[in-house]
Every structure is written in C-alpha cells, then in structure tokens.
Design a protein around this motif. Structure first.
Motif, mmCIF file in Angstrom:
data_model
loop_
_atom_site.group_PDB
_atom_site.id
_atom_site.type_symbol
_atom_site.label_atom_id
_atom_site.label_comp_id
_atom_site.label_asym_id
_atom_site.label_seq_id
_atom_site.Cartn_x
_atom_site.Cartn_y
_atom_site.Cartn_z
ATOM 1 N N TYR A 102 54.111 -1.186 53.572
ATOM 2 C CA TYR A 102 53.247 -2.308 53.927
ATOM 3 C C TYR A 102 53.655 -3.516 53.114
ATOM 4 O O TYR A 102 54.395 -3.414 52.134
ATOM 5 N N GLU A 103 53.169 -4.682 53.521
ATOM 6 C CA GLU A 103 53.401 -5.914 52.777
ATOM 7 C C GLU A 103 52.125 -6.322 52.066
ATOM 8 O O GLU A 103 51.016 -5.889 52.432
ATOM 9 N N ILE A 104 52.272 -7.172 51.046
ATOM 10 C CA ILE A 104 51.121 -7.495 50.197
ATOM 11 C C ILE A 104 49.999 -8.174 50.980
ATOM 12 O O ILE A 104 48.816 -7.957 50.698
ATOM 13 N N HIS A 105 50.345 -8.975 51.989
ATOM 14 C CA HIS A 105 49.274 -9.627 52.756
ATOM 15 C C HIS A 105 48.459 -8.595 53.531
ATOM 16 O O HIS A 105 47.264 -8.798 53.781
ATOM 17 N N GLU A 106 49.068 -7.471 53.873
ATOM 18 C CA GLU A 106 48.331 -6.413 54.577
ATOM 19 C C GLU A 106 47.384 -5.698 53.628
ATOM 20 O O GLU A 106 46.238 -5.388 53.987
ATOM 21 N N LEU A 107 47.833 -5.438 52.403
ATOM 22 C CA LEU A 107 46.932 -4.842 51.410
ATOM 23 C C LEU A 107 45.753 -5.763 51.132
ATOM 24 O O LEU A 107 44.600 -5.320 51.062
ATOM 25 N N MET A 108 46.017 -7.062 50.967
ATOM 26 C CA MET A 108 44.946 -8.010 50.693
ATOM 27 C C MET A 108 43.957 -8.087 51.856
ATOM 28 O O MET A 108 42.738 -8.151 51.653
ATOM 29 N N THR A 109 44.474 -8.078 53.077
ATOM 30 C CA THR A 109 43.607 -8.113 54.251
ATOM 31 C C THR A 109 42.682 -6.903 54.269
ATOM 32 O O THR A 109 41.475 -7.028 54.520
ATOM 33 N N CYS A 110 43.231 -5.732 53.981
ATOM 34 C CA CYS A 110 42.411 -4.515 53.969
ATOM 35 C C CYS A 110 41.363 -4.566 52.862
ATOM 36 O O CYS A 110 40.228 -4.108 53.055
ATOM 37 N N ARG A 111 41.729 -5.139 51.713
ATOM 38 C CA ARG A 111 40.770 -5.193 50.596
ATOM 39 C C ARG A 111 39.639 -6.176 50.888
ATOM 40 O O ARG A 111 38.476 -5.894 50.572
ATOM 41 N N VAL A 112 39.951 -7.317 51.488
ATOM 42 C CA VAL A 112 38.890 -8.246 51.884
ATOM 43 C C VAL A 112 38.016 -7.609 52.956
ATOM 44 O O VAL A 112 36.787 -7.724 52.932
ATOM 45 N N ALA A 113 38.626 -6.892 53.886
ATOM 46 C CA ALA A 113 37.868 -6.216 54.946
ATOM 47 C C ALA A 113 36.863 -5.238 54.374
ATOM 48 O O ALA A 113 35.766 -5.058 54.930
ATOM 49 N N ALA A 114 37.194 -4.621 53.249
ATOM 50 C CA ALA A 114 36.291 -3.644 52.629
ATOM 51 C C ALA A 114 34.978 -4.279 52.181
ATOM 52 O O ALA A 114 33.968 -3.585 52.022
ATOM 53 N N GLU A 115 34.980 -5.605 51.970
ATOM 54 C CA GLU A 115 33.763 -6.302 51.553
ATOM 55 C C GLU A 115 32.853 -6.644 52.729
ATOM 56 O O GLU A 115 31.701 -7.030 52.532
ATOM 57 N N VAL A 116 33.358 -6.521 53.940
ATOM 58 C CA VAL A 116 32.565 -6.841 55.127
ATOM 59 C C VAL A 116 31.704 -5.640 55.486
ATOM 60 O O VAL A 116 32.193 -4.514 55.579
ATOM 61 N N ASP A 117 30.412 -5.879 55.681
ATOM 62 C CA ASP A 117 29.491 -4.806 56.040
ATOM 63 C C ASP A 117 28.589 -5.273 57.174
ATOM 64 O O ASP A 117 28.843 -6.306 57.793
ATOM 65 N N GLU A 118 27.548 -4.536 57.429
ATOM 66 C CA GLU A 118 26.671 -4.841 58.560
ATOM 67 C C GLU A 118 25.399 -5.566 58.133
ATOM 68 O O GLU A 118 24.442 -5.649 58.901
ATOM 69 N N GLN A 119 25.378 -6.102 56.921
ATOM 70 C CA GLN A 119 24.235 -6.855 56.432
ATOM 71 C C GLN A 119 24.472 -8.349 56.644
ATOM 72 O O GLN A 119 25.557 -8.856 56.378
ATOM 73 N N GLY A 120 23.454 -9.044 57.109
ATOM 74 C CA GLY A 120 23.575 -10.484 57.290
ATOM 75 C C GLY A 120 24.592 -10.835 58.353
ATOM 76 O O GLY A 120 24.857 -10.069 59.276
ATOM 77 N N VAL A 121 25.194 -12.007 58.202
ATOM 78 C CA VAL A 121 26.136 -12.539 59.187
ATOM 79 C C VAL A 121 27.483 -12.768 58.513
ATOM 80 O O VAL A 121 27.550 -13.300 57.407
ATOM 81 N N THR A 122 28.534 -12.354 59.182
ATOM 82 C CA THR A 122 29.891 -12.646 58.728
ATOM 83 C C THR A 122 30.378 -13.871 59.491
ATOM 84 O O THR A 122 30.412 -13.865 60.718
ATOM 85 N N VAL A 123 30.743 -14.912 58.757
ATOM 86 C CA VAL A 123 31.049 -16.200 59.375
ATOM 87 C C VAL A 123 32.512 -16.557 59.171
ATOM 88 O O VAL A 123 33.062 -16.400 58.084
ATOM 89 N N MET A 124 33.123 -17.061 60.232
ATOM 90 C CA MET A 124 34.491 -17.554 60.172
ATOM 91 C C MET A 124 34.454 -19.061 60.292
ATOM 92 O O MET A 124 34.042 -19.595 61.315
ATOM 93 N N GLY A 125 34.861 -19.740 59.230
ATOM 94 C CA GLY A 125 34.837 -21.199 59.247
ATOM 95 C C GLY A 125 36.111 -21.743 59.854
ATOM 96 O O GLY A 125 36.398 -21.539 61.023
ATOM 97 N N SER A 126 36.929 -22.420 59.055
ATOM 98 C CA SER A 126 38.222 -22.906 59.533
ATOM 99 C C SER A 126 39.084 -21.703 59.898
ATOM 100 O O SER A 126 38.841 -20.592 59.448
ATOM 101 N N PHE A 127 40.129 -21.957 60.693
ATOM 102 C CA PHE A 127 40.985 -20.852 61.111
ATOM 103 C C PHE A 127 41.876 -20.436 59.943
ATOM 104 O O PHE A 127 42.965 -20.957 59.747
#
Length: 285
Positions: free
Chosen positions: A4-29
């Motif tokens: 894997y590449e480092i950006h893929e590891l980072m993406t997976c680690r940020v994804a781990a912080e996303v849960d089903e509480q509240g709202v997940t918001v995407m601002g700028s692209f």
C-alpha cells in the motif's frame, strides 16, 4: 504483507474516526477526506449520515474532479442552501466529523489557513478558513491530516489563528455547551491525539517503519511519548480494493501528496482519464 501507499494508510486511519453519531460533513473537495468518509460508509459505519456540497443524506460516491458534485446530489435525500446547513449542523452542535488540513498547525490545535508572515504584507497569502473555524471548534471530533509531517507545518504557534478548538477537555467543553471529543491528527509519520487542555499532544501510534524519534524531531511542539507506542494498523486488502476500484480509481487522493511542480501534469492525467471513460460510455450507448 499487503502493499500500500502512505496516502492509503492515512485514508484508512481517518476513516476509522467516522462513526454513526451526528453528521459527517464534506466541505471543500478535499480528496483524502472524501475517500475516508466513503470508505467508512461502505464498511464499519454504514449508517453514517453524510452531507456534502449541500447534498443532504448523500450516498457513497466515486471521487472525481469533474463529477463528484453531481454524483453527490444525484444520490442525496435533499438539498440545502449553505445558510440552512450552517445553522442546522455547524452552529447546532450536530456535527460529528469533518477532517481539515492547513498550512500550519500548533500544539494547542490552532490552524492557519490565512497568511504566512505579517497579515498586511504576507510572504504567502493562503485561501482562508471558510467554515473551518466553526468545524474545529464545535464538532464532536477535530480531525486534521497532513501529508508532510515537518516542523514548518506542525509549529509551536501558528503565525495567524484561522481557527482553534478553544476548549479541549471533555468537562470544559460540556460546560461551554460543546460536544466533548478529542483532537486527532493523522500524518504521513504518525497519529497524534489531544484530549486535555493542560497536556500536550501524545503520540498515539507511529506508522510502520517509522520510529518515535523521527516523529519528535519533525514536530515543532512538545509531544507526550508513552512508554509503549503502538504501530498504526495497516490497510486491509478489502479496504484497498474499495479505495482503488470503487472509491478512487483515478488516484485523486494522491494529488495531495504530489509536489507542487508535478501537480499540474498529475491533474491533467486524472482529467484525461475521466474524459476517456466518459467518452467510452457515450460511444457505447
């Protein structure tokens, strides 16, 4: 071992912080953030409520410089105006997760997206914070990510405070009417976390092949180093398959990790690939 590449590891680690509480918001692209949210929605957080481009209750989309916004609206339950979104999520304590990045980040959790150097005669004029100040202060979790972990970005004190967490500890945040939650920083070297006002960021984990001394030496603020620092979990094959084949087949996330001089040609390659696929679909119909 899965490659894997480092950006893929980072993406997976940020994804781990996303849960089903509240709202997940995407601002700028911001491709890495978007890919993280899509990965979470397709795996461990299927009930996560996503809002992006003012599209409310959107379904997972494929990253695209030309088609992401249209895809978000196509699969959404509704569409809001920006004022409604700000009042209903940002200022109403309903925000759960939104990842941000910045030119500078300091040991208090402040970000700088405004200027480098004097404000009235800056060395660099940055794009500004937009809604970042409200996001990092009021959301349940403050998540920041940086593709280049160094002391020029992770500084002792930012040169200009675009936004800050203000209160960090759970008790202090609850007393101020804010949602309790940590600051989590994901970089190309490590994961840092802070959940108390009077304690520095601690090293939560280091990425495979990275030693603690490298993280400390490349950070411009004090770090708390636990006696035993674990290694960040590597992406699974299932996660990589989703990222590479369904979420980001054109390598959009990697754009954030390309040097400035190579970005134009990299972007052109992505746009050419998107155009070729669109043309093939038209010709086949």
């Amino acid at each position: 071992m899965t490659d894997y590449e480092i950006h893929e590891l980072m993406t997976c680690r940020v994804a781990a912080e996303v849960d089903e509480q509240g709202v997940t918001v995407m601002g700028s692209f911001t491709p890495l953030a978007y890919a993280s949210y899509m990965l979470a929605k397709l795996t461990h957080a299927k009930g996560a409520y996503l809002v992006g481009f003012d599209a409310v209750g959107m379904a997972p989309i494929q990253l695209s410089f030309t088609g992401a916004e249209a895809s978000a609206y196509k699969g959404a339950a509704a569409r809001w105006g920006m004022l409604t979104e700000v009042n209903s999520i940002h200022l109403a304590n309903r925000g759960g997760v939104e990842a941000v990045s910045s030119a500078q980040f300091d040991g208090d959790g402040a970000i700088n997206l405004s200027t480098i150097g004097p404000f009235d005669a800056p060395k660099v004029r940055l794009p500004g914070g937009a809604g970042a100040a409200e996001v990092i202060k009021m959301y349940r979790k403050m998540i920041a990510y940086f593709g280049n972990h160094n002391s020029r970005t992770l500084v002792d004190k930012v040169g200009f405070v675009t936004g800050t967490r203000w209160k960090v500890g759970a008790k202090a945040r609850e007393e101020a009417g804010l949602q309790p939650g940590p600051i989590v920083v994901v970089t190309n070297l490590a994961v840092l976390a802070k959940d108390e006002d009077d304690r520095p960021f601690r090293i939560e984990s280091v990425h495979p092949g990275v030693d603690v001394a490298t993280v400390v030496d490349n950070t411009g603020f004090e770090l708390e180093v636990p006696a035993d620092v674990p290694v960040t979990a590597e992406p699974t094959q299932d996660q990589l398959d989703l990222l590479r084949n369904r979420i980001d087949p054109f390598g959009t996330v990697k754009f954030d990790f390309v040097s400035g001089k190579d970005r134009l040609s990299y972007l052109k390659g992505i746009l050419d690939a998107e155009w070729e696929r669109a043309s093939a679909k038209v010709n086949a119909s």
